[in-house]
Design an enzyme around this catalytic site. Structure first.
Site, PDB file in Angstrom:
ATOM      1  CG  ASP A 245       6.622 -32.293  17.256  1.00 21.99           C
ATOM      2  OD1 ASP A 245       6.494 -33.510  17.043  1.00 21.99           O
ATOM      3  OD2 ASP A 245       5.963 -31.674  18.105  1.00 21.99           O
TER       4      ASP A 245
ATOM      5  CG  HIS B 118       6.202 -34.790  20.278  1.00 23.82           C
ATOM      6  ND1 HIS B 118       5.198 -33.967  19.844  1.00 23.82           N
ATOM      7  CD2 HIS B 118       5.651 -35.634  21.169  1.00 23.82           C
ATOM      8  CE1 HIS B 118       4.067 -34.298  20.444  1.00 23.82           C
ATOM      9  NE2 HIS B 118       4.318 -35.302  21.255  1.00 23.82           N
TER      10      HIS B 118
END
Length: 146
Positions: free
Chosen positions: A84, A115
């Site tokens: 992420d 993400h």
């Protein structure tokens, strides 16, 4: 996003929880799910309200909210993509260090994912991981809201 008043957002979510329970009747259970900022709000909702179950997908800034973990009384499920770009490795390590021993919190990590991996469509979607996360979410809600 920076101008959003998160405390007021939680107050709105809490009002929605109460309205849902009123609409559904006695004994009704309510869960919340959120993505990105919504994932953070799902965690905050778990700590600040009496929601019955909370799910956060790639919640941002949860590592900064660990001081509220003592207030979590109902189950929480967090989906954390290991790559992420908004929640770095240090933040992920802090989340694990702060929450892995919490009896109400479950964290699933997704190796190689970034993400937005569970978005409905687009380049960020990773179909296999998204389906796995969604299956885990459905099972979690069935177990905790059923």
């Amino acid at each position: 996003m920076g101008q959003f008043d998160q405390d007021k957002g939680i107050a709105d979510i809490e009002a929605s929880i109460r309205a849902a329970r009123s609409e559904l009747g006695d004994g009704a259970k309510v869960g919340v799910v959120g993505y990105c900022l919504g994932g953070r709000l799902a965690f905050m909702t778990a700590a600040r309200t009496d929601v019955d179950a909370s799910v956060g997908y790639y919640g941002v800034g949860i590592d900064g909210l660990l001081g509220e973990k003592h207030a979590i009384a109902h189950p929480v499920l967090l989906h954390v993509p290991e790559e992420d770009h908004f929640v770095d490795k240090d933040a992920q390590a802090a989340m694990h260090a702060g929450l892995d021993d919490h009896p109400k919190v479950t964290i699933y990590d997704y190796a190689g994912e970034d993400h937005g991996f569970a978005t409905e469509f687009g380049e960020r979607r990773s179909d296999a991981s998204a389906k796995l996360a969604d299956e885990r979410t459905a099972k979690f809600f069935a177990e905790n809201l059923g």
